[in-house]
Write a protein that holds these residues in place. Structure first.
Motif, PDB file in Angstrom:
ATOM      1  N   TYR A 271      41.242  45.380  32.518  1.00 21.45           N
ATOM      2  CA  TYR A 271      40.040  44.879  33.190  1.00 21.45           C
ATOM      3  C   TYR A 271      38.811  45.031  32.297  1.00 21.45           C
ATOM      4  N   GLU A 272      38.790  46.105  31.537  1.00 20.02           N
ATOM      5  CA  GLU A 272      37.612  46.364  30.715  1.00 20.02           C
ATOM      6  C   GLU A 272      37.556  45.457  29.492  1.00 20.02           C
ATOM      7  N   PRO A 275      38.012  41.090  30.911  1.00 21.08           N
ATOM      8  CA  PRO A 275      37.618  41.111  32.329  1.00 21.08           C
ATOM      9  C   PRO A 275      37.976  39.847  33.089  1.00 21.08           C
ATOM     10  N   ASP A 276      38.048  38.707  32.423  1.00 26.13           N
ATOM     11  CA  ASP A 276      38.361  37.481  33.160  1.00 26.13           C
ATOM     12  C   ASP A 276      39.846  37.117  33.075  1.00 26.13           C
ATOM     13  N   PHE A 277      40.661  38.052  32.607  1.00 27.38           N
ATOM     14  CA  PHE A 277      42.109  37.812  32.581  1.00 27.38           C
ATOM     15  C   PHE A 277      42.725  38.400  33.847  1.00 27.38           C
ATOM     16  N   HIS A 278      43.513  37.611  34.515  1.00 32.38           N
ATOM     17  CA  HIS A 278      44.210  38.142  35.695  1.00 32.38           C
ATOM     18  C   HIS A 278      45.675  37.736  35.656  1.00 32.38           C
ATOM     19  N   ARG A 281      50.376  36.854  40.365  1.00 27.07           N
ATOM     20  CA  ARG A 281      50.998  37.756  41.343  1.00 27.07           C
ATOM     21  C   ARG A 281      52.504  37.515  41.365  1.00 27.07           C
TER      22      ARG A 281
ATOM     23  N   LEU B 292      35.772  49.213  39.795  1.00 27.87           N
ATOM     24  CA  LEU B 292      36.179  48.079  38.949  1.00 27.87           C
ATOM     25  C   LEU B 292      37.566  47.581  39.364  1.00 27.87           C
ATOM     26  N   HIS B 296      38.458  43.922  41.214  1.00 33.51           N
ATOM     27  CA  HIS B 296      39.402  42.950  40.659  1.00 33.51           C
ATOM     28  C   HIS B 296      40.481  42.610  41.675  1.00 33.51           C
ATOM     29  N   LEU B 300      37.900  39.525  42.293  1.00 36.66           N
ATOM     30  CA  LEU B 300      37.629  38.845  41.029  1.00 36.66           C
ATOM     31  C   LEU B 300      38.798  38.024  40.516  1.00 36.66           C
ATOM     32  N   ALA B 301      40.027  38.419  40.904  1.00 31.48           N
ATOM     33  CA  ALA B 301      41.187  37.659  40.440  1.00 31.48           C
ATOM     34  C   ALA B 301      41.138  36.219  40.938  1.00 31.48           C
ATOM     35  N   ASP B 302      40.513  36.021  42.082  1.00 29.75           N
ATOM     36  CA  ASP B 302      40.515  34.689  42.688  1.00 29.75           C
ATOM     37  C   ASP B 302      39.159  34.000  42.651  1.00 29.75           C
ATOM     38  N   HIS B 333      31.326  46.235  32.392  1.00 27.94           N
ATOM     39  CA  HIS B 333      32.643  45.595  32.415  1.00 27.94           C
ATOM     40  C   HIS B 333      32.704  44.403  33.363  1.00 27.94           C
ATOM     41  N   PRO B 336      31.681  38.660  32.737  1.00 24.44           N
ATOM     42  CA  PRO B 336      31.751  37.247  33.110  1.00 24.44           C
ATOM     43  C   PRO B 336      31.056  36.914  34.429  1.00 24.44           C
ATOM     44  N   TRP B 337      30.666  37.906  35.207  1.00 26.44           N
ATOM     45  CA  TRP B 337      30.136  37.623  36.534  1.00 26.44           C
ATOM     46  C   TRP B 337      28.638  37.896  36.616  1.00 26.44           C
TER      47      TRP B 337
END
Lengths: 307, 422
Positions: A271-272, A275-278, A281, B292, B296, B300-302, B333, B336-337
C-alpha cells in the motif's frame, strides 16, 4: 530492506527488458504484461538458453546488452529435492555470472514467500528469512546470490500461492480443484480444508513485476493479496462455478495436521510503495479464470474442426 | 545561599520552558536561559513556542519570578542550574545531543563553584558520569514530561528520581530545598540508575501499549470489545487505574522509540537478551498502519477517485508536534487521492503541499468519501455524527481513538470502524 523506488514516479521505460524464463507460467504472464505496456522485451526460454548447460553464462551474456533491465523467473519448481536445489543454484549462478559480465540497469528476481519461517504471522517484508523447505532455501540462496554478485539495483518479489488459467501445476488449491471439477470428479479437500492461505493471480504478480521495472524498485516486496481464505471456501467457490455444482469431499490428510494451519500477510508495504495498485479479489479472479478456461476449452474443438 | 535558592533552566524548548514556569509557580526566582536571542525576545513578550494546556496562564500569573535571558552572566546568580533542552531524535531513534552538550559545557564553565548542576534532558546511561568535572559534581534528574500534560507533570510530579555521583551523600542543600517544595518523594540513586529509570518507565509504558494493541486486534477478529475489557483490567491492583490500556496507532512522538532504540543498542553492546523490545517496535509499526490498511480494504481498492478527510495532524492531542505522527505518515501514503485535513493547531506540514487545509472539522469532512480521525483532539468529540454524515459524500469513518460515539455514528448511517472491536 523493504522496498524503495529509484524512480519515484514510475516513469522509467527501459530500452529493453529481458525476461529469463519467459516460457513458464509466471514468465509468460510477465511477457504479456510488458507487451501490454509496450515495453520492448526479449523473451528467453529454455530453448534460447539452457541455464544448466556448460556454456550457459557465456550464451546468456551474448544475448544481453549493457543496460538491459532483467527479470529472472527461471526455475525448476517446486524444488523438492537436493538435486532440484542444486540445479536451481547452477542456473542462478550461470545467470549471475552473465549479469556480472554485462551489468543490467535493474534486476528483478521472482522469488517466493517460502523463504519465510513457517511460524511467521502476519508475514511482512521484515519477517526473518528462515526457510524450512528445499524450495524456500533455493529462493533464499538465489536472492543472496543475485544481490551480491550482480552490480545492479535489485528487487526480489516474493509471491505466495499463484493461480491462473495457464498454471501447469496441479498443486493443492484452486487449480487442482478446477481440474477435478472439470473432469466431473469430486473436489477433494484434506480434513475440513480449514487451512487459510493467501492466493494471488498470476496477472497481479506480472503487474507488480512491471511496476517494479518502471520504478526501478530496490529491496523486497511480497506479491500477496493480504487476504487469506480457507481451502474449504476456495473449493466451494470453484464448485459453484460448474453446472451442476461440483461436490466437495473431505479426504484424510496425507500427513499429520500441520501445527500452524494458517498464513496471513500484512501488505502495508505494498500500500505504501504502490498506493494505487490493488489485487484482484480471489472470488473475482477464480471466476475470471473459470471463464478463460471455459472459453479455451470451447474453442479447441472449433479449431480442430477448422483444420 | 540565603532564602530560597535561585533556579536556572538552560534550553527553552518544551521541557525547559514547562519546568522553568513550574519552578516559578512554586515561588522560586527562575532564570530561563536560551542562546537564541530571538526566542528569548519572543518568550519575554509572552509568545510561547509550544502548545501546552495551562502554560500561558501559569506563566502570566508567575511572570514576575521568571527572567528570560540569553545573557550567560545571569547564570552566575543561580544556585541550581538545570540543563534541559529537548533532545531531538532521528528516524532511527538516535539522539542528537549537540545542543545538550553545549549547554552542559556552558553550565560547568559558568556556574558558581557552590552551585549545583543537574542534567534534566533525557540521556543514555553513562552520559552524566562522563560529564563530571574536576571539583564539581553534575547530577542527573529524570524528566517525566508528557506532551499535552506538561504543566500537570511539572507542577505535580509523582516523585523525583535524582542520579547522584555518590548517592550515599546528602543532596546539595539548594537542590534539596528546591525539590522539597514540590512535596513528593525524592529518590536518590546512582547516576546510571536514574538514566536507566527513565528508559525503564517508558519501556513499561510501551509494554502496556503493546499488550493493549495486540489484544485489541484480537478483539477485532473474535467479536470481543476491548473497551469492555480494559476497565475490568484496571480494577486489578497489579495493573491499576492509571495503566495505559487505550488502543492506539502504535507508539508515537519519538521519545518512546528513542528509548527502545537505546535498550536495543545497550543489548547489542553488552550481550543482553532484548527481543521483546524489538517485538514492541514491530507491533507498533503494524498498528500504526491500521487506518491505511482499512482505507484500502473498505474503499480505495474500488474508488480511484476517492476523496479523503483527515482530522488531526499532531501526533497526539494538545500538542503542535507532528514528529512521528501517524496522521502525517498516512497522508504521505495517500498520494493518488485528494486529501483535505484539519487540525486545531497544526496548519501546515513540510512535505504535505498537496493537502488542502480546511478551516474546521466539518469543513474537512465536506464531500469526502472517507473520514479518518487521526488525533483525539477534544473538539472532535463534539462532532455530531448526523452532521458528519450530511457533510460527507461517502459513509466510511475511521476513528481509531473512539472520539465519536460509535453507536450514534452507525445510527447516522456511517460505516464506522474503531480499534478494539469489529
Amino acid at each position: 530492506m523493504l522496498l524503495r523506488h529509484i524512480d519515484a514516479y514510475g516513469a522509467s521505460t527501459p530500452e529493453r527488458v529481458v525476461v529469463v524464463g519467459a516460457g513458464g507460467f509466471v514468465g509468460s504472464a510477465i511477457v504479456g504484461e510488458l507487451a501490454a505496456a509496450q515495453i520492448p522485451t526479449l523473451a528467453l526460454t529454455r530453448q534460447s538458453v539452457n541455464l544448466t548447460g556448460p556454456d550457459a553464462a557465456r550464451t546468456l551474456a551474448a544475448l544481453l546488452v549493457r543496460g538491459d533491465a532483467v527479470v529472472f523467473v527461471s526455475a525448476v519448481a517446486p524444488a523438492r529435492t537436493a538435486a532440484h536445489l542444486m540445479t536451481n543454484l547452477t542456473m542462478a549462478h550461470a545467470a549471475a555470472t552473465a549479469l556480472a559480465a554485462v551489468p543490467p540497469s535493474h534486476l528483478v528476481y521472482i522469488s517466493s514467500d517460502a523463504v519465510y519461517a513457517d511460524d511467521a504471522t502476519p508475514v511482512t517484508e521484515a519477517s526473518p528469512v528462515a526457510p524450512s523447505t528445499m524450495h524456500g532455501m533455493m529462493h533464499a540462496a538465489r536472492e543472496l546470490l543475485f544481490r551480491t554478485e550482480v552490480p545492479a539495483p535489485f528487487v526480489a518479489l516474493r509471491p505466495t500461492l499463484i493461480y491462473g488459467a495457464a498454471d501447469p501445476h496441479a498443486g493443492y488449491g484452486p487449480n487442482r480443484f478446477r481440474r477435478q471439477a472439470a473432469r466431473g470428479e469430486p473436489i477433494t479437500i484434506f480434513g475440513e480444508g480449514e487451512e487459510r492461505r493467501d492466493h494471488v493471480a498470476v496477472e497481479d504478480v506480472a503487474r507488480l513485476a512491471v511496476r517494479s521495472v518502471r520504478h526501478r524498485s530496490v529491496g523486497v516486496l511480497n506479491a500477496v493479496t493480504g487476504v487469506s481464505t480457507s481451502f474449504h471456501d476456495i473449493a466451494h467457490i470453484v464448485a459453484a462455478q460448474f453446472t451442476p455444482h461440483a461436490v466437495v469431499q473431505s479426504v484424510p490428510r496425507p500427513g499429520p495436521r500441520p501445527h500452524l494451519l494458517h498464513r496471513f500477510f500484512d501488505i502495508t508495504t505494498c500500500y505504501e510503495v504502490f498506493p494505487d495498485f490493488h489485487f484482484e479479489r480471489l472470488a473475482t479472479g477464480l471466476a475470471r479464470v473459470h471463464r478463460e478456461v471455459s472459453a479455451t476449452t470451447a474453442a479447441m474443438p472449433a479449431r480442430a474442426n477448422a483444420t | 545561599m540565603t532564602g530560597l535558592p535561585v533556579i536556572a533552566y538552560l534550553g527553552m524548548t518544551h521541557l525547559g520552558l514547562c519546568s522553568a514556569v513550574a519552578a516559578a509557580s512554586k515561588g522560586f526566582s527562575t532564570v530561563a536561559f536560551d542562546r537564541d536571542v530571538d526566542l528569548v525576545r519572543r518568550l519575554d513578550a509572552g509568545t510561547l513556542p509550544v502548545v501546552e494546556p495551562g502554560l500561558d496562564d501559569l506563566l502570566r500569573v508567575n511572570r514576575a519570578r521568571v527572567s528570560f535571558t540569553a545573557d550567560t552572566a545571569a547564570l552566575r546568580a543561580c544556585d541550581v542550574l538545570y540543563v534541559a533542552p529537548d533532545v531531538p531524535t532521528d528516524d532511527h531513534g538516535q539522539s542528537d545531543c549537540s545542543v545538550l552538550n553545549d549547554l552542559v559545557e556552558l553550565a560547568v564553565g559558568t556556574a558558581r563553584p557552590d552551585a549545583t548542576i543537574v542534567v534534566l534532558s533525557q540521556v543514555a546511561p553513562g552520559y552524566t558520569r562522563a560529564r563530571q568535572a574536576s571539583g564539581r559534581s553534575v547530577y542527573y534528574q529524570v524528566e517525566t514530561l508528557v506532551f499535552g500534560r506538561g504543566v500537570e507533570r511539572a507542577t505535580l510530579p509523582e516523585r523525583f528520581m535524582v542520579g547522584c555521583p555518590d548517592p550515599a551523600r546528602p543532596l546539595p542543600a539548594a537542590l534539596d530545598a528546591y525539590l522539597r517544595a514540590f512535596d513528593c518523594p525524592i529518590l536518590p540513586m546512582r547516576l546510571e540508575s536514574a538514566e536507566l529509570a527513565k528508559i525503564s518507565i517508558n519501556c513499561c509504558l510501551v509494554a502496556s501499549i503493546t499488550v493493549t494493541n495486540t489484544l485489541a486486534e484480537v478483539c477485532e477478529r473474535v467479536g470481543a470489545d476491548w473497551s469492555e475489557i480494559a476497565p475490568a483490567l484496571k480494577f486489578d491492583k497489579r495493573i491499576g487505574h492509571g495503566a495505559y490500556l487505550s488502543p492506539g496507532l502504535g507508539i508515537g512522538g519519538g521519545n518512546l522509540e528513542r528509548d527502545l532504540a537505546t535498550v536495543i543498542r545497550l543489548s547489542e553492546s553488552h550481550g543482553t537478551e532484548a527481543n521483546v523490545i524489538r517485538a514492541f517496535a514491530g507491533n507498533s509499526a503494524h498498528r500504526r498502519s491500521w487506518v491505511l490498511r482499512t482505507l484500502h480494504m473498505m474503499l480505495l481498492a474500488d474508488r480511484p477517485d476517492a476523496r479523503i478527510g483527515v482530522l488531526g495532524l499532531a501526533y497526539k492531542e494538545n500538542t503542535h508536534s507532528v514528529k512521528n505522527s501517524p496522521s502525517v505518515a498516512l497522508i504521505h501514503h495517500l498520494g493518488p487521492w485528494m486529501v483535505q485535513a484539519y487540525d486545531p493547531v497544526v496548519r501546515s506540514v513540510d512535505g504535505l503541499d498537496e493537502v488542502k487545509h480546511a478551516e474546521s472539522a466539518l469543513d474537512a469532512a465536506r464531500g469526502v468519501d472517507a473520514l479518518a480521525i487521526m488525533t483525539p483532539w477534544a473538539e472532535f468529540r463534539t462532532l455530531n455524527a448526523a452532521a458528519l454524515a450530511a457533510a460527507m459524500r461517502g459513509r466510511v469513518v475511521l476513528d481509531p481513538f473512539r472520539v465519536l460515539d460509535g453507536r450514534a455514528a452507525q445510527a447516522a448511517g456511517l460505516q464506522y470502524r474503531t480499534l478494539g472491536v469489529n
